[in-house]
Design an enzyme around this catalytic site. Structure first.
Site, mmCIF file in Angstrom:
data_model
loop_
_atom_site.group_PDB
_atom_site.id
_atom_site.type_symbol
_atom_site.label_atom_id
_atom_site.label_comp_id
_atom_site.label_asym_id
_atom_site.label_seq_id
_atom_site.Cartn_x
_atom_site.Cartn_y
_atom_site.Cartn_z
ATOM 1 N N GLY A 1 47.717 38.987 28.624
ATOM 2 C CA GLY A 1 48.905 40.011 28.568
ATOM 3 C C GLY A 1 48.849 41.160 27.636
ATOM 4 N N GLY A 2 47.433 41.712 27.234
ATOM 5 C CA GLY A 2 47.385 42.502 26.302
ATOM 6 C C GLY A 2 47.918 43.960 26.984
ATOM 7 N N ILE B 1 41.382 38.163 42.877
ATOM 8 C CA ILE B 1 42.001 39.664 43.362
ATOM 9 C C ILE B 1 41.188 39.924 44.358
ATOM 10 C CG2 ILE B 1 41.803 42.036 42.473
ATOM 11 C CD1 ILE B 1 42.507 40.823 39.489
ATOM 12 N N GLN B 2 39.934 39.582 44.695
ATOM 13 C CA GLN B 2 39.312 39.926 45.993
ATOM 14 C C GLN B 2 39.966 39.500 47.422
ATOM 15 O OE1 GLN B 2 35.003 39.176 45.028
ATOM 16 N NE2 GLN B 2 34.550 39.995 46.879
ATOM 17 N N CYS C 1 34.100 42.639 32.056
ATOM 18 C CA CYS C 1 33.101 43.651 31.292
ATOM 19 C C CYS C 1 31.672 43.179 31.513
ATOM 20 C CB CYS C 1 33.463 43.642 29.794
ATOM 21 S SG CYS C 1 35.270 44.035 29.455
ATOM 22 N N SER D 1 40.484 40.133 25.492
ATOM 23 C CA SER D 1 41.749 41.078 25.609
ATOM 24 C C SER D 1 41.506 42.411 24.597
ATOM 25 C CB SER D 1 42.987 40.416 24.847
ATOM 26 O OG SER D 1 43.993 40.940 25.035
HETATM 27 C C1 LIG Z 1 38.314 41.428 30.617
HETATM 28 S S1 LIG Z 1 39.458 40.330 30.861
HETATM 29 C C2 LIG Z 1 40.762 41.178 30.673
HETATM 30 C C3 LIG Z 1 41.784 40.409 29.719
HETATM 31 C C4 LIG Z 1 43.361 41.170 29.695
HETATM 32 N N1 LIG Z 1 43.310 42.598 29.610
HETATM 33 C C5 LIG Z 1 44.094 40.556 28.300
HETATM 34 O O1 LIG Z 1 44.558 41.124 27.851
HETATM 35 O O2 LIG Z 1 43.894 39.396 28.201
HETATM 36 C C6 LIG Z 1 39.232 40.072 32.474
HETATM 37 C C7 LIG Z 1 40.093 38.961 33.193
HETATM 38 O O3 LIG Z 1 39.935 38.874 34.665
HETATM 39 C C8 LIG Z 1 39.870 37.517 35.065
HETATM 40 N N2 LIG Z 1 39.296 37.624 36.342
HETATM 41 C C9 LIG Z 1 38.029 37.939 36.445
HETATM 42 N N3 LIG Z 1 37.592 38.354 37.897
HETATM 43 C C10 LIG Z 1 38.783 37.824 38.427
HETATM 44 C C11 LIG Z 1 39.042 37.872 39.962
HETATM 45 N N4 LIG Z 1 38.256 38.195 40.775
HETATM 46 N N5 LIG Z 1 40.539 37.731 40.248
HETATM 47 C C12 LIG Z 1 41.635 37.491 39.296
HETATM 48 N N6 LIG Z 1 41.253 37.584 37.933
HETATM 49 C C13 LIG Z 1 40.039 37.615 37.606
HETATM 50 C C14 LIG Z 1 39.318 36.878 33.868
HETATM 51 O O4 LIG Z 1 39.985 35.410 33.851
HETATM 52 C C15 LIG Z 1 39.726 37.429 32.663
HETATM 53 O O5 LIG Z 1 40.996 36.918 32.242
#
Ligand SMILES: C[S@@+](CC[C@H](N)C(=O)[O-])C[C@H]1O[C@@H](n2cnc3c(N)ncnc32)[C@H](O)[C@@H]1O
Length: 384
Positions: A25-26, A67-68, A89, A368
């Site tokens: 939740g950042g 999400i895909q 990332c 995050s």
């Molecule tokens: C870079 S982190 C983002 C973290 C977030 N902004 C935070 O504050 O914690 C990417 C997040 O995307 C999720 N994720 C990666 N691929 C995904 C997908 N195809 N569908 C949904 N979530 C996905 C991962 O589990 C991860 O928690």
């Protein structure tokens, strides 16, 4: 712009926001800290444990799925004004293989981009966060191309918490996009990559905004950062006097670093770095002191590995700081998850549910973002 959107601006109705890749939740914390009148109407995240943490703090469980698998119709039904996205990332990190859009972990973001031109209710604003390296990727080329063709103007930034008074080096890439006729306050920065937070505060001396100026300026900025000790939850020893009351007599015999016991330590002693690790890896450790004004980026592998994953804190300050003094005598410890959250400027009431293990805590925090950086960027984005 649709008439209802203009009403939203006039009447200060909360902006309707979608949070993609919500993690812990950042983005939501940043939106709250930004002071923007906005409401996260849905969050999307595939990871079960991250959703447990999100639900624990926000009393709402994100949509749990890939999400895909979302369709244009799914997204249209939210009628959202803004999308906040922090996609994985790994395709762009220097440590990774840098496969960019060829990495399977980039596919869901590319899919979202593909949907945008076909939406009947596209967002008015977009905010994308990623690592440094993304700005030279083919995914970024694809993103800018899609946004430009769909009538968005963009401004891009690379910023670090050090530029916001936090003694924490975590430079990150950000893309801010607004759909015409919305526009940014400083329009001459459209289509530019900026390395300074100047435009966020109405400072418009563009000569300051390049990469080399930013790098030169950092040493100067560091002196205005708060010292590391302001971010500690466990007390540290300063000036040779022990403030904390732990006894580390067993430290010398400990030769693993959390791999066997992944429970959350209750005392500072359990955060001490084993002597065997210091002997083996001391030369690559980044050591900071309570009065330091800078510490290194905490990655999701902090605590599992010591090289390049984040700084360690010396709890005994030697006469001569650094590796010239015996490292074993400096009683190095890991920063606690709460302290890492403090460097990310998370609010005090953020907490992990009890069942989340120590390594999961570090991993999720490492994924995050810095609220101190993202909040002013969001304020700038939503400013009309
Ligand atoms: C870079 S982190 C983002 C973290 C977030 N902004 C935070 O504050 O914690 C990417 C997040 O995307 C999720 N994720 C990666 N691929 C995904 C997908 N195809 N569908 C949904 N979530 C996905 C991962 O589990 C991860 O928690």
């Amino acid at each position: 712009m649709a008439e209802e959107d203009l009403h939203r601006i006039d009447e200060k109705k909360p902006w309707r926001v979608l949070e993609f890749y919500s993690g812990i939740g950042g983005m939501k914390y940043s939106l709250m800290a930004s002071g923007v009148v906005a409401e996260v109407i849905e969050a999307f995240e595939i990871n079960d444990s991250a959703n447990d943490v999100y639900q624990h703090n926000f009393k709402h469980r994100p949509y749990q799925g890939n999400i895909q698998s979302l369709t244009g119709a799914d997204l249209d039904k939210y009628n959202a004004d803004a999308w906040l996205l922090s996609p994985p990332c790994q395709p762009y990190t220097r440590q990774g293989l840098q496969k960019h859009s060829g990495d399977a972990r980039a596919f869901s973001f590319l899919w979202i981009l593909e949907l945008i031109p076909h939406l009947s209710k596209p967002p008015q604003m977009l905010f994308v966060e990623n690592v440094v390296g993304f700005e030279t990727s083919d995914t970024r080329v694809e993103m800018i191309d899609t946004l430009t063709k769909s009538d968005y103007v963009t401004q891009e930034f690379i910023l670090s918490p050090l530029q916001f008074g936090v003694p924490y080096s975590r430079p990150r890439y950000f893309c801010l996009a607004k759909k015409k006729p919305l526009s940014f306050q400083s329009q001459h920065n459209n289509n530019k990559l900026l390395w300074s937070p100047g435009p966020l505060y109405g400072r418009d001396d563009q000569s300051e905004f390049g990469k080399s100026q930013a790098e030169e300026g950092l040493d100067n900025l560091v002196q205005f950062c708060e010292p590391v000790e302001k971010f500690l939850e466990l007390e540290a020893q300063v000036d040779g006097k022990l403030i904390s009351s732990f006894d580390d007599s067993e430290n010398g015999s400990k030769d693993c670093y959390g791999q066997e016991d992944d429970s959350v330590p209750e005392t500072v002693q359990q955060y001490l770095v084993p002597i065997s690790l210091i002997e083996r890896w001391g030369n690559v450790m980044d050591i900071v002191y309570p009065d330091s004004k800078r510490c290194c980026c905490f990655t999701k592998s902090y605590y599992r590995y010591v090289k390049g994953t984040g700084s360690l804190l010396a709890t005994v300050q030697p006469k001569i700081k650094g590796k010239e003094s015996c490292l074993k005598e400096q009683r190095l410890r890991y920063f606690t998850p709460r302290e890492v959250a403090n460097f990310h400027s998370f609010p005090e009431d953020f907490e992990f549910p009890k069942h989340i293990s120590l390594r999961q805590r570090y991993a999720m925090l490492g994924n995050s973002l810095s609220v101190a950086v993202v909040a002013p960027l969001l304020r700038y984005l939503f400013d009309s």
